[in-house]
Design an enzyme around this catalytic site. Structure first.
Site, PDB file in Angstrom:
ATOM      1  N   HIS A  27       0.798  -1.205   0.171  1.00 55.45           N
ATOM      2  CA  HIS A  27      -0.034   0.304  -0.102  1.00 55.45           C
ATOM      3  C   HIS A  27       0.900   1.285  -0.109  1.00 55.45           C
ATOM      4  CE1 HIS A  27      -2.519  -3.444   1.571  1.00 55.45           C
ATOM      5  NE2 HIS A  27      -3.394  -2.553   1.479  1.00 55.45           N
ATOM      6  N   HIS A 260      -4.525   3.120  -3.277  1.00 50.80           N
ATOM      7  CA  HIS A 260      -4.555   2.461  -1.883  1.00 50.80           C
ATOM      8  C   HIS A 260      -3.892   1.056  -1.673  1.00 50.80           C
ATOM      9  CE1 HIS A 260      -6.459   0.775   1.727  1.00 50.80           C
ATOM     10  NE2 HIS A 260      -7.037   1.806   1.868  1.00 50.80           N
ATOM     11  N   GLU A 407     -17.531  -5.579  24.453  1.00 50.07           N
ATOM     12  CA  GLU A 407     -16.680  -6.785  24.647  1.00 50.07           C
ATOM     13  C   GLU A 407     -15.686  -6.664  23.380  1.00 50.07           C
ATOM     14  OE1 GLU A 407     -20.622  -8.362  26.290  1.00 50.07           O
ATOM     15  OE2 GLU A 407     -20.044  -7.022  24.803  1.00 50.07           O
ATOM     16  N   HIS A 469     -27.579 -17.524  24.598  1.00 54.61           N
ATOM     17  CA  HIS A 469     -26.423 -17.146  25.487  1.00 54.61           C
ATOM     18  C   HIS A 469     -25.646 -18.441  25.996  1.00 54.61           C
ATOM     19  CE1 HIS A 469     -28.183 -13.339  25.970  1.00 54.61           C
ATOM     20  NE2 HIS A 469     -27.621 -12.982  27.045  1.00 54.61           N
TER      21      HIS A 469
END
Length: 658
Positions: A27, A260, A407, A469
């Site tokens: 890049h 890029h 999280e 869960h």
């Protein structure tokens, strides 16, 4: 900008371009667009010493936009780190120190493995947390021995990733003033203009996060960038400097997506050299730039020398603190620190391993003040509160980090804390939500950084919350990650052993604990204390068994119940506890054969995916597990209905022994 500074910046640009071109991969756009930003940070602000990349009071520089790694390698080479020009020429090649994205531990001066966007941004937050904690604990009114900044170069892609939103939110809440991030605002992503995906007001977003925001309208103006950094250092909150840049600056492909992620090509490189009045010579570094870099290196060495002098004074005035800080920074633990960790559970007949873990957390915290961390708004459930300490907040540097329901960022932040050195960091949530943290856990394993990830509610025994869960595949999916130690202890005693090993380890660990109570295996205490560290061991049973039951965690209790019935029927049985596959696989072939002899039928029992268990039970063995999702019900009913009962195990045994 003076001519010498221009030459230094052009050197960085063209070294990066040449490295990408020689590799025919990489890049070049970011190095061309951001070289002036990087040079300003490194030449005017960065507190570091190339001769000692691990100097404890160095500023940290993170290239969160890791795809622009060629720029970082050019910086490291020109500033005198142990990275030769030959390594730049070997960019992205086998066993080079210049991999496609920066890798911690592979290249001197690389502070974190970056590339997965947003991770570097979040790890920097963890580094700033560690810096503040150590500064609060060890700095004195007459001596700031820990005092450094975290700089990061971040991209549009970083800011789009959700992990960045979580990390930025927490950093602003904690008012982490040692964070200074510079945003490469070039309006281009791989698919084209950012207008097609990214039209939010970044300034207003970060103001809402409680960050200070500064604009620099010319990414090639070092004085404007320097003024912004000086302003940032005066703030009592984190700062993001929005720098308007041009991707691929100076090349014919400037301001296009084409620069890029692809080499410029020979014609475009020739045009770029002409733009910068640069010699037609690959990997060219002017002599005056080499001389300037040598002066900067000498200045860097003087920075550390001055700090060393301060350290000598500090050590004389505060010898106990100096000794403790030195040990913490080197991750040296007091001798016998863990003695008694398996004896903290009293005479309880049963205890959830999450509760045993909570006791272990406080046992460790009492003995190791570098041990700290927290939970994703689940501390009461995860049992992770350090009772002897306050919270880590904007006002106080306690050891309980309230990560909030973040999280994704929590795992990355813990990695940053661990990378900083001086602390032993942990996080906690339910095992089902390990999926939110997976990129961070994977990076911890790749970097071999000793982050500790605590997961509770480790099976369908979560019960009534139901299959959303209840983890089924998560435990096995964690075992798929190389260099991650996954531990699922069978009771409180094994929990103490596993916690000890996680703290002692130089690798990351995932500790998985039950919600429900389990029998404390006091009758097997001696064998557990001696052998659990091996990861798999004979808990009890016949020396010459006809059947071997291998289990982990809560299913050890089921295996022991089944063994009683087998004993009553005169069928010799061995129960093998396997709290950590990784530890067991490190043992000698002779030991593994002793525990799991090839010619004896085996059954694995684990309340999760059965994938992978056949390497232990063999092609003729059987697996009892769960390859479907769970169900909402009280945990004992869920276990019974899904086959985790003595009758099902006995049926499986009888089939194998026919």
């Amino acid at each position: 900008m003076n001519n010498l500074e221009t030459q230094c910046i052009t050197t960085l640009r063209m070294l990066a371009v040449d490295a990408v071109e020689k590799a025919n991969s990489g890049h070049p756009g970011l190095p061309l667009g951001c070289a002036a930003i990087a040079h300003t940070i490194w030449s005017r602000f960065l507190q570091h010493n190339p001769s000692n990349p691990k100097w404890v009071n160095r500023d940290r520089f993170i290239l969160s936009a890791g795809h622009g790694s060629a720029l970082l390698y050019a910086l490291l080479h020109t500033y005198g780190y142990d990275l030769s020009l030959e390594e730049l020429k070997n960019f992205r090649q086998w066993h080079s120190k210049t991999p496609g994205h920066p890798e911690y531990g592979e290249t001197p001066g690389v502070e974190a493995t970056t590339g997965p966007l947003g991770q570097g941004f979040a790890m920097g937050v963890g580094m700033a947390i560690a810096e503040r904690y150590l500064a609060s604990r060890f700095n004195k009114d007459d001596c700031n021995i820990i005092d450094h900044y975290v700089y990061a170069l971040v991209s549009d892609g970083d800011l789009m990733e959700g992990v960045t939103a979580e990390a930025a939110s927490l950093a602003g809440h904690l008012e982490l003033s040692k964070l200074i991030y510079l945003y490469d605002d070039n309006s281009i992503s791989i698919d084209g203009s950012t207008d097609i995906t990214f039209t939010e007001n970044v300034e207003q977003r970060f103001l809402a996060y409680n960050w200070h925001v500064i604009h620099v309208n010319d990414g090639n103006n070092c004085d404007m960038i320097a003024d912004a950094i000086n302003q940032a250092k005066e703030q009592n909150k984190p700062t993001i400097i929005i720098v308007k840049t041009h991707i691929g600056y100076g090349s014919p492909k400037q301001d296009t997506a084409g620069v890029h992620g692809s080499p410029l090509g020979s014609e475009a490189i020739a045009s770029t050299r002409e733009k910068f009045s640069w010699p037609d010579s690959s990997f060219f570094i002017p002599e005056e730039v080499k001389e300037e870099m040598l002066k900067i290196r000498e200045s860097c060495a003087q920075q550390e020398q001055k700090w060393d002098e301060k350290w000598q004074i500090y050590a004389q005035k505060y010898p106990e603190d100096a000794k403790k800080l030195s040990m913490m920074l080197q991750r040296k633990l007091p001798e016998n620190w863990s003695e008694g960790i398996t004896n903290i559970f009293g005479k309880e007949e049963s205890m959830a391993t999450r509760s045993a873990s909570g006791k272990a957390v406080n046992f460790i915290a009492e003995r190791l003040e570098q041990f700290f961390g927290g939970s994703a708004d689940l501390a009461a459930s995860n049992k992770t509160d350090i009772k002897s300490s306050g919270d880590f907040s904007a006002q106080e540097a306690g050891r309980n980090v309230r990560f909030g329901i973040r999280e994704h960022a929590m795992g990355s932040i813990v990695n940053g804390m661990s990378l900083h050195q001086g602390v032993i960091a942990f996080s906690a949530t339910f095992l089902a939500f390990a999926d939110y943290m997976r990129p961070a856990i994977r990076l911890a394993a790749l970097m071999k950084t000793p982050s500790i990830f605590v997961f509770t509610h480790d099976s369908i025994a979560l019960g009534e919350d139901g299959p959303t869960h209840q983890p089924v595949e998560q435990l096995m999916s964690l075992r798929l990650i190389p260099q991650l130690q996954v531990m699922r202890p069978a009771d409180a005693i094994e929990t103490g052993v596993m916690w000890r090993e996680a703290v002692n380890s130089s690798l990351p660990s995932a500790l998985c604990f039950t919600r429900q109570n389990l029998p404390v295996l006091n009758e097997y205490r001696l064998v557990i204390e001696k052998s659990a560290v091996k990861g798999g061991y004979t808990l009890c049973g016949a020396n010459d068994p006809r059947i071997i039951l291998i289990a982990t965690g809560s299913e050890i209790s089921l295996a022991l119940e089944t063994k009683k019935q087998l004993d009553n029927e005169g069928i010799p049985c061995r129960v093998v506890s396997m709290p950590c596959w990784e530890f067991f696989e490190q043992q000698s072939p002779e030991y593994r054969e002793e525990v799991l002899p090839v010619n004896v039928p085996k059954i694995s029992i684990e309340a999760g995916s059965t994938l992978g268990w056949h390497k232990f039970v063999g092609s003729s063995g059987a697996t009892i597990g769960l390859d479907t999702f769970g169900a909402s019900a009280p945990w004992k009913i869920a276990y019974e209905k899904l086959g985790f009962n003595v009758e099902n195990v006995m049926s499986c045994v009888k089939k194998l022994l026919k």
